[in-house]
Design a protein around this motif. Sequence first.
Motif, PDB file in Angstrom:
ATOM      1  N   TYR A  75      -0.306  10.430   3.615  1.00 50.03           N
ATOM      2  CA  TYR A  75      -0.691   8.902   3.417  1.00 50.03           C
ATOM      3  C   TYR A  75       0.496   8.016   3.728  1.00 50.03           C
ATOM      4  CZ  TYR A  75      -5.306   8.771   1.683  1.00 50.03           C
ATOM      5  OH  TYR A  75      -6.854   8.770   1.316  1.00 50.03           O
ATOM      6  N   ALA A 121     -17.161  12.998  -7.604  1.00 52.04           N
ATOM      7  CA  ALA A 121     -15.924  13.206  -8.439  1.00 52.04           C
ATOM      8  C   ALA A 121     -16.480  13.208  -9.891  1.00 52.04           C
ATOM      9  CB  ALA A 121     -15.054  12.214  -8.283  1.00 52.04           C
ATOM     10  N   GLU A 156      -8.840   2.844   1.829  1.00 53.05           N
ATOM     11  CA  GLU A 156      -7.611   3.708   1.278  1.00 53.05           C
ATOM     12  C   GLU A 156      -7.533   3.792  -0.047  1.00 53.05           C
ATOM     13  OE1 GLU A 156      -7.143   6.049   3.472  1.00 53.05           O
ATOM     14  OE2 GLU A 156      -7.563   5.107   5.386  1.00 53.05           O
ATOM     15  N   MET A 181      -9.423   2.859  -2.356  1.00 53.29           N
ATOM     16  CA  MET A 181     -10.712   3.424  -2.890  1.00 53.29           C
ATOM     17  C   MET A 181     -10.566   4.839  -2.862  1.00 53.29           C
ATOM     18  SD  MET A 181     -13.569   0.853  -1.240  1.00 53.29           S
ATOM     19  CE  MET A 181     -14.960   1.687  -1.783  1.00 53.29           C
ATOM     20  N   LEU A 182     -10.469   5.194  -1.719  1.00 52.26           N
ATOM     21  CA  LEU A 182     -10.461   6.960  -1.713  1.00 52.26           C
ATOM     22  C   LEU A 182      -9.241   7.498  -2.662  1.00 52.26           C
ATOM     23  CD1 LEU A 182     -11.156   7.441   2.255  1.00 52.26           C
ATOM     24  CD2 LEU A 182     -12.656   7.463   0.122  1.00 52.26           C
ATOM     25  N   ASN A 183      -8.332   6.809  -2.692  1.00 53.11           N
ATOM     26  CA  ASN A 183      -7.045   7.186  -3.448  1.00 53.11           C
ATOM     27  C   ASN A 183      -7.498   7.273  -5.047  1.00 53.11           C
ATOM     28  OD1 ASN A 183      -4.151   8.120  -2.906  1.00 53.11           O
ATOM     29  ND2 ASN A 183      -4.731   6.812  -1.092  1.00 53.11           N
ATOM     30  N   GLY A 231     -16.757   5.794   0.027  1.00 53.12           N
ATOM     31  CA  GLY A 231     -16.022   5.620  -1.114  1.00 53.12           C
ATOM     32  C   GLY A 231     -17.033   5.742  -2.524  1.00 53.12           C
ATOM     33  N   MET A 271       1.576   6.636  -6.808  1.00 55.15           N
ATOM     34  CA  MET A 271       0.155   7.606  -7.085  1.00 55.15           C
ATOM     35  C   MET A 271       0.682   8.921  -6.754  1.00 55.15           C
ATOM     36  SD  MET A 271      -3.204   5.769  -6.117  1.00 55.15           S
ATOM     37  CE  MET A 271      -3.974   6.872  -6.977  1.00 55.15           C
ATOM     38  N   VAL A 273     -10.657   7.568  -6.078  1.00 55.87           N
ATOM     39  CA  VAL A 273     -11.233   8.799  -6.341  1.00 55.87           C
ATOM     40  C   VAL A 273     -10.467  10.233  -6.171  1.00 55.87           C
ATOM     41  CG1 VAL A 273     -13.063  10.256  -5.104  1.00 55.87           C
ATOM     42  CG2 VAL A 273     -13.210   7.855  -4.894  1.00 55.87           C
ATOM     43  N   LEU A 312     -18.198   9.383  -2.788  1.00 52.75           N
ATOM     44  CA  LEU A 312     -17.119  10.577  -3.115  1.00 52.75           C
ATOM     45  C   LEU A 312     -16.910  10.386  -4.633  1.00 52.75           C
ATOM     46  CD1 LEU A 312     -13.990  10.704  -0.822  1.00 52.75           C
ATOM     47  CD2 LEU A 312     -15.594  12.659  -1.875  1.00 52.75           C
ATOM     48  N   TYR A 313     -16.879   8.957  -4.986  1.00 55.34           N
ATOM     49  CA  TYR A 313     -16.782   8.910  -6.351  1.00 55.34           C
ATOM     50  C   TYR A 313     -17.811   9.249  -7.168  1.00 55.34           C
ATOM     51  CZ  TYR A 313     -14.763   5.995 -10.314  1.00 55.34           C
ATOM     52  OH  TYR A 313     -14.068   5.734 -11.385  1.00 55.34           O
ATOM     53  N   LEU A 335       0.789  -1.207  -0.125  1.00 62.37           N
ATOM     54  CA  LEU A 335      -0.021   0.011  -0.108  1.00 62.37           C
ATOM     55  C   LEU A 335       0.856   1.128  -0.077  1.00 62.37           C
ATOM     56  CD1 LEU A 335      -2.657   1.223   0.133  1.00 62.37           C
ATOM     57  CD2 LEU A 335      -2.676   1.195   2.512  1.00 62.37           C
TER      58      LEU A 335
END
Lengths: 627, 159, 101, 476
Positions: free
Chosen positions: B58, D173, C37, C39-41, D166, B38, C43, D169-170, B31
């Motif tokens: 993060y 977006a 986390e 998933m949020l990334n 999630g 990213m 987004v 929020l998506y 992760l």
Amino acid sequence: MTTNLLRWIPLLPLAAAVLNVFFGGRWGKRFAGILASAAVFGSFLIALRVFMLLSPDAVLRDTLYTWIESEPFKAQVSFQADALTAVMLLVITGIGFLIHLYSTGYMAHDEGEARFFAYLNLFVFFMSVLVLADNLLLFFVGWEGVGLCSFLLIGFWYEDPANTTAGNKAFIVNRIGDFAFLLGMLLLFWEMNRLGVPSLDFAALKDAAARIAPDTAVLITLLFFIGATGKSAQIPLYVWLPDAMAGPTPVSALIHAATMVTAGVYLTARLNFLFVLAPYTLSLIAIIGAATALFAGTIAVAQNDIKRVLAYSTVSQLGYMFLAAGVGAFSAAVFHLFTHAFFKACLFLGAGSVIHAMGGEQDMRKMGGLRRRLPATYWTYLIAGLALAGIPPTAGFFSKDRILLEAYASPHGSLALWLVGWITAGLTAFYMFRQLFLVFHGTSRAPESVQAHVHESPAAMTIPLIVLALGSIAAGWLALPSRDVWDPWLQAVLGRSNPAEHGEAVNETLLVALTVGIALVGIAAAYFLYGRERRVREDGPLWGTLAQKYYIDELYDFLFVRPFTAAANWLARAFDPGIIDGAVNGVAGLVRGISASGRRLQSGNVQHYLFAFLIGTILIFVYWLRR
Amino acid sequence: MIVFFILAFLTLLFSLLVVTQRNVVHSAMALAATLFVMAVLFLTLDAPMLGVLQILVYAGAIMILILFVIMLLNPLSIEARPAAWWMLGSLGAAALCLQLAALVHRPAVSAEAAVPASFGGPESIAQSLFTDFALPFGLASVLLLVAIIGAVALAQRQR
Amino acid sequence: MQAPIEYYLVLSAVLFAIGVAGVVIRRDVIVILMSIELMLNAVNLTFIAFSRFMGSVEGQVIVFFVMTVAAAEAVVGLAIVISVFRFRQTLDPRDMQLLKW
Amino acid sequence: MAADYVALLPAAQMLVAAIVVLVLDLFTPADEKGVLVWTSLAGLALSAWVALRFRGAEGAFGNTLLLDGFAVFFILVFAVVAALTILMSVQYVRESGIREGEFYVLILLSAVGMIIMASANDLILFFIGLETMSIAVYVLAGMWRSRAESAESAMKYFLIGAFATGFFLYGIALIYGATGSTHLDRIAEALGGPQAALLLTAGVFLVLVGLAFKVAAAPFHFWVPDVYDGAPTPVTAFMAVAVKAAAFAGWARIFLHQWEPLRDEWTPAVKALAILTMTLGNVLAVTQSSVKRMLAYSSIAHAGYLMIALVAGGEVGAQALLFYVVSYAAMTLGAFAVVAALKADDREGAAYADFAGLGYRKPFLAMAMSLFMLSLAGFPPLAGFTGKFYLFRAAVAAGHTDLAVIGVLNSLVSVFYYLRVILMMYMQEGGVEAKSFRGAPYLYAAVGFTAVATVYLGILPTGALYASLGAIASLR
């Protein structure tokens, strides 16, 4: 015409109920009964006053406040009294008062007396709201309220789980009817909205009725009728009423014979202007009514529980009322409602007196010979029984005769409907006198210990019996053929219904003679079979030998009684609980089954829930994209 | 373009490792690597400020916290991998993936907008943050307050 | 040359789905947290891509908030993990089934 | 610039109250925590007053935060619900060893989040409000720390909640990508354009999923029974009422009002969800053996009823929604308060059997509970009936007669399990000892208030109906 008299009719019992709930325990049992009875008596006096004030085409109004208002819809807590309401009010408060009085004697030894009277008062409150309501929404308040009180009172002696089950069943079956009622109301409202009259007031409904689309009218009236079958115990929703006999006997008399169960009849009468728009519904009502009358009458023959006979008899008599309503004779239906309230209440209270005397025994096979021990009960029971059987000059004769006449001669009537009603009249006389003979005649079949205890009931109980018995005779004289005051009184509300004036020419005298004739035949048959001791031989070998001498009996027995009792027994033992009751219970069981297996989805594993979430999202997208 | 594909490949690789590694510490490492890659992806989109934040917040704070809890609880067991459930879950996720991809692959904006050189820098973000987004910014602090109180209330020793 | 926006969007959709898969299939609460986390990334990536291609910095600021939310969630999530762990020395969701049906 | 802050005042005032309570908590000895209750209640009252005082104030921060009649309506609901929750918690919290200070602070802070949700005219702002509320409630669910069920409840709620975040929020977006903004006014302006309709609608659906999760619509409802069951009862009440109300506030403002032009896209889906939700909730409630869990299913069912209003839409539907939210709040809070009254030291007295004979031991509690059950079952003339009548009326008026029929049928099924509680209380012997008035005056106050409200909304609903209508009309 406005008056603020009307509001006190429901408010007095409500106040008494509230007082009894909060202070009943503290004041002592005696006082609870007196307070409750006094409140209902007060209501009765006001109802009398209202009756005096009214003329047949007048309407009294009493608006408390605006209940629900949001433009353009408005429903008020507003009471109205017209001729029909006045009749109902007199029945509810008058007979209600007598039953309250009776209860002070009947319930004197019971722990929960204050609670009992609180419920009973609450019932009178809701019932009077029901008949006084000037719009359907308020009517529904009373409609649901009486159901609730009925539930509480059936389950009053909760130590026996069967009673609570019966209460539950009554409530749930009633709710099935209420479901239809609510839908009917929504549909009616929608239709009224369409017509530009967003209101559920009876007056507005009556004005707009003519403009309602015929198909919609059929649907609406059908839904209302389903609601009525629930409350008034018609096929197929009658199943709760026999079980409801688990409640204390005064409750059976007041709620399950004289008042609440007639709410469905009252509904059809109140909305008669809608029902006449839907001939299809009317004929269905007539058929259901006739079928119920016959069906329940047959079952009543095979019952051995003193109260269950009366319960099925009530179902059967309610069937008569719907038969009358179905052929458009609303006035005759309400007339039978009126007379029936007297004699059926009297019968129930009499049965209560018997049960009281027998120390709680309800099985007629263990009674007998009570005639001399309970003279007041016997004579009143006999009079009410004659009324139920329709023997002149009792009230039952006039009202039943009128229904049968209408069933045959009214434009919607037919020979078949009359025939069913006619046969039922014979059955009625038969089971009524079977009961009378089993209970009061012959020699006692009760154990010694019980026999020693048998005593006439106190005055608080016998006085109501006597008053009701007198009513059972006199109530019918309101509609003597020569001097009919009933029809003119209700004409403005229920419309004209006089078969002599329309339809084909009928030989009225012949019809009357036939009806009385079959009733007499029914009584004679009952006397023949149960009047003397010999027919009760099932109980012992002694009677068997005696019976050998009467070969003619054997023949009669073989040709008529056996097949008939077999059919009655089959209906009572197998069909009634098995099919109809089974269907109701089956639906409940089905829901419970689905629920029990559906619960398993809830596995407790959060990842299953997450997965369901995911699938749900995917399905929503699929659904949307595929559209 | 080439850079994108390399970064995309690495992102997917590491994120798949997060999901497939049976050892929780390995997953955590994967992760961290994903988040790091990213951050670079953010840079290619002219978001330098967020790239830095990504690494600080993060890969820094949150990852340390996670590792800390792993150490604290020290769950030694290696989890099982029931094939059926994995299959089911993966299929569901794949279905969702297809749907989302089908929905997003033709956005309204296709051409790249011209942006000033300062785009995505600290000033431009701060500018926006303290004017248009002053309210959410303030509320974010309430959110953090809630989180702090909550964490304390839950993890604190019993009275 | 800059890759077109749809590449980024599809990448983030795939990444989102990988996160979803992780949440659904993994039997370790901490890994589930990490997948969230992810998933949020994903987004965030979408936001930044849109932001870049529309030339509005708004999307980037939103990402800033998402990071705050992610941090807050992580903190509370881990605190909850610890409080569950106190009762049962496990991180497997299947062992948390006191409540069902 | 100063006017910018007026719309923020109710939330800010609530935040201040929370901080005051937090600080006070540090300085009050363990046996004088009563002052925290009063401070919290005062804070809530003040917020409500501020909201009423400045109703209709100019929108703040470029109209991202509004204090229109709609927002004020919900702020009042949240304030009253939070106050009642605190009242019913006092005794409960002490007995369970939950830390009082943090408990009240978290309730106030989650109310801050709810206020933001009801006032937000911007998706990001709404989202932050949502998260503030959610995180506070996750923690509240887990605060009975000596009870494993409580921790498990928090865990489940958190996992699913974060998962749903999630998706939500998506969705934001994608909407941002399609319209270039998260401001609801801007989005509404962009709705007309044909471009990127697919992307936008996809975003709308993802937001819908996120909200459907919060209101516990099937199939996003699975967490509800477990979480409601495990959480401390007052928290359950708070979740069932306030959280749901906040989500419906968002649903009303965003979907019914701002995204009105998209109705045809999402109504069929919501209709399907509504039918599924009420049916599942009612049918599964039938065989529960715990009243608390039954109430959880009942709250799912009621989410389904409320969704009928969303499908019906328009002014009538929105009015029915708001009125039913208030009615539902009264009766559900009351029911949970009675459940809370049955709690013994370390066990929840929430099974049906625990209610046996309550009618004789605690006549007041039993009578109130009967009112709540009858009202939930839609019995006239109580709040639940009036509310349902309006819901079904709205559905019929909008041409969704099928929904009304299913709704009425469902309320028929619901009688099964609501009536069982009354049956237990009045027609069974035994059961557990409930708290007495002397032992828990605050709780009794909450029960009394909700009982009065349940009757009041039934027999005098006009005021609340007009308030709902006014709130709807103030949306622009």
